[in-house]
Enzyme design. Structure first.
Site, PDB file in Angstrom:
ATOM      1  N   HIS A 257      -0.787   4.529   0.307  1.00 15.13           N
ATOM      2  CA  HIS A 257      -0.876   5.225   1.590  1.00 15.13           C
ATOM      3  C   HIS A 257      -0.480   4.292   2.742  1.00 15.13           C
ATOM      4  O   HIS A 257       0.415   4.610   3.536  1.00 15.13           O
ATOM      5  CB  HIS A 257      -2.308   5.748   1.784  1.00 15.13           C
ATOM      6  CG  HIS A 257      -2.508   6.490   3.071  1.00 15.13           C
ATOM      7  ND1 HIS A 257      -2.490   7.870   3.134  1.00 15.13           N
ATOM      8  CD2 HIS A 257      -2.701   6.062   4.335  1.00 15.13           C
ATOM      9  CE1 HIS A 257      -2.667   8.242   4.394  1.00 15.13           C
ATOM     10  NE2 HIS A 257      -2.805   7.172   5.142  1.00 15.13           N
ATOM     11  N   GLU A 258      -1.127   3.159   2.817  1.00 17.16           N
ATOM     12  CA  GLU A 258      -0.864   2.242   3.941  1.00 17.16           C
ATOM     13  C   GLU A 258       0.558   1.680   3.870  1.00 17.16           C
ATOM     14  O   GLU A 258       1.195   1.463   4.898  1.00 17.16           O
ATOM     15  CB  GLU A 258      -1.905   1.117   3.978  1.00 17.16           C
ATOM     16  CG  GLU A 258      -3.358   1.592   4.120  1.00 17.16           C
ATOM     17  CD  GLU A 258      -3.613   2.523   5.300  1.00 17.16           C
ATOM     18  OE1 GLU A 258      -2.831   2.505   6.270  1.00 17.16           O
ATOM     19  OE2 GLU A 258      -4.592   3.295   5.243  1.00 17.16           O
ATOM     20  N   HIS A 261       2.893   3.963   5.619  1.00 16.66           N
ATOM     21  CA  HIS A 261       2.938   3.723   7.066  1.00 16.66           C
ATOM     22  C   HIS A 261       3.819   2.513   7.378  1.00 16.66           C
ATOM     23  O   HIS A 261       4.630   2.524   8.297  1.00 16.66           O
ATOM     24  CB  HIS A 261       1.530   3.445   7.610  1.00 16.66           C
ATOM     25  CG  HIS A 261       0.655   4.656   7.739  1.00 16.66           C
ATOM     26  ND1 HIS A 261       0.976   5.709   8.558  1.00 16.66           N
ATOM     27  CD2 HIS A 261      -0.537   4.982   7.178  1.00 16.66           C
ATOM     28  CE1 HIS A 261       0.010   6.631   8.496  1.00 16.66           C
ATOM     29  NE2 HIS A 261      -0.922   6.216   7.658  1.00 16.66           N
TER      30      HIS A 261
HETATM   31 ZN    ZN Z   1      -2.793   7.224   7.285  1.00 17.39          ZN
END
Ligand code: ZN
Length: 492
Positions: A257-258, A261
């Site tokens: 997830h990170e 980003h």
């Molecule tokens: Zn997020």
């Protein structure tokens, strides 16, 4: 010629430096700082934020922006993004910014106290206060049909409350029947809940995020209580994770997830650095990148065909892990009261509830005292369950404690946009899963780089949807993605 354009860029570059420096201090606070450093750090951050706010909204910037508008050398996309921020923030009086910040701290403390006693009452007066200030803030920015629009605009430029209402209506109509069907079938085993040493978990996570394209020469991975990502420029985009030694899934999916980003930030052109285009297009578009990699890729059958054999070979506890078992475990559906633990099917129902309630609060249709009862009734209606107490109900999220209304919808937008991007990528590139099965993620990343990352903060979310997917933001691709996936996982 070009003087005004140079001037405004120089001013903005210093504003950006101040903001990135504050971000470094925040990163340090969450990763390395001893608790005793909190007092001094709070003061340092407040100083940097005040300087940045003055730099953004002061007369020098106002004049430079006005002059640059008439400069033929100026980039209109750059100027539009700069104006968007300037116009919002310059309209808000400094004492209101200050009042919100102080009330936010009080709200956070009251929220902690309320959580400790599992009672809503200690939080109510503080929530009343931050809500009142959020309304004043919205009025200072300005709005037409719906006051909530002004708050939403801080996260999703150009999006209106009625657009969101229609998107959520589609989701709350479609998701309960899918959930119902899933509930009639046996749940997959929790195959990731086995002891794996933290070091080994981190090493494997590092390899996986490297494989999807996260450049660790321009980033790094650390530990923190809550995983997050931050960027100090395109060449220094960092992520964090937390490790549960008995559950491999916790750190692994947080890292994907990170890293999603961070891939976005690393893909923003270096020429946008220190300017208003040097970030993501919106909170929701940012979230679309993290969720695409975590869920769309990381929870796909193809991904586990590639990764499960590596886990089985290198982790004794996973010696019997098959791709099928790992993929099914990654997609367990378990309706529960807590948003951050929710699966892909129920997650947006949690957000639908928060959206509905915060719009009503901001409008004044829902008195703060009635919020806990409205929360519990909404959970019953949308998810068919009731929280045992306020800790797993209305007090679970930090967002409202400091007055952050208008943030929650970005999570759902992220899910909807991620499905739209995947559909567009498949239309452009053909069979994506054939790539993933052999651990090849560069074609997908290249598509995201070209169509989304390369434009930085230039487009609004709706403009991005139009240019990348050829349609406004809509829920159909996401619903189709869920139906396809869960029909396969649960044999529906
Ligand atoms: Zn997020």
């Amino acid at each position: 010629m070009g003087k005004a354009w140079d001037r405004v860029r120089a001013l903005w570059a210093e504003l950006d430096d101040l903001e990135r420096a504050a971000a470094v201090l925040e990163w340090d606070q969450l990763v390395h700082m001893p608790a005793a450093g909190a007092g001094a750090r709070g003061v340092q951050l407040a100083t940097l934020r005040r300087l940045a706010h003055e730099r953004l909204t002061g007369p020098a910037m106002a004049e430079a922006l006005a002059a640059a508008t008439a400069d033929p050398d100026a980039d209109p996309v750059w100027l539009r993004a700069a104006r968007r921020r300037f116009d919002r923030e310059a309209r808000v009086p400094a004492d209101l910014v200050e009042a919100r910040s102080r009330a936010g701290t009080r709200g956070y403390m009251a929220w902690l106290e309320a959580r400790a006693s599992r009672r809503f009452a200690p939080f109510a007066p503080a929530l009343e206060e931050v809500l009142g200030l959020a309304r004043q803030y919205a009025d200072a920015i300005g709005w037409e049909g719906e006051r909530y629009d002004a708050l939403l605009g801080g996260h999703e430029p150009g999006l209106r409350t009625d657009r969101l209402r229609a998107l959520f209506a589609e989701l709350t109509q479609a998701l309960p029947s899918l959930l119902e069907a899933i509930r009639t079938r046996p749940a997959p085993p929790e195959a990731f809940r086995r002891p794996v040493p933290a070091e080994l978990q981190l090493a494997l996570g590092r390899e996986a995020v490297g494989a999807i394209g996260y450049d660790l020469a321009r980033g790094r991975i650390d530990l923190s209580v809550h995983p997050f990502s931050t960027s100090f420029g395109p060449d220094d985009c960092r992520i964090t994770t937390r490790v549960d030694p008995d559950d491999f899934a916790v750190s692994f999916f947080a890292l994907l997830h990170e890293a999603g980003h961070a891939l976005y930030e690393q893909g923003i052109p270096a020429s946008f650095a220190r300017g208003p285009l040097g970030g993501g297009a919106s909170t929701g578009v940012h979230e679309s990148q993290s969720r695409l990699w975590e869920n769309g890729v990381g929870r796909s059958a193809a991904f586990w065909e590639w990764f499960a054999p590596q886990l089985a070979a290198r982790v004794p506890a996973f010696s019997d892990l098959t791709p099928e078992l790992a993929w099914r475990a990654a997609n367990r559906v378990q309706p529960g009261p807590i948003r951050v633990l929710a699966d892909e099917v129920t997650y947006n129902l949690h957000i639908a509830l928060r959206f509905e309630l915060e719009v009503a609060l901001v409008r004044g249709d829902l008195p703060v005292q009635e919020l806990p009862a409205a929360w519990d009734a909404g959970m019953e209606r949308l998810l068919g369950l009731r929280p045992r107490d306020h800790l797993e109900g209305v007090l679970q999220d930090i967002h409202w404690s400091d007055g952050s209304f208008g943030y929650f919808p970005s999570y759902t937008l992220g899910n909807l946009l991620a499905a739209m991007w995947l559909e567009a990528a498949a239309a452009a590139l053909g069979d994506l899963e054939a790539d993933w099965r052999r651990g090849a993620f560069a074609p997908l990343l290249g598509f995201l780089r070209r169509s989304i990352h390369a434009r930085g903060a230039g487009p609004t979310p709706e403009e991005l949807a139009e240019t990348v997917a050829g349609r406004p933001i809509h829920a159909a691709p996401f619903l189709a993605y869920l139906r396809r996936k869960y029909a396969a996982v649960y044999g529906l």
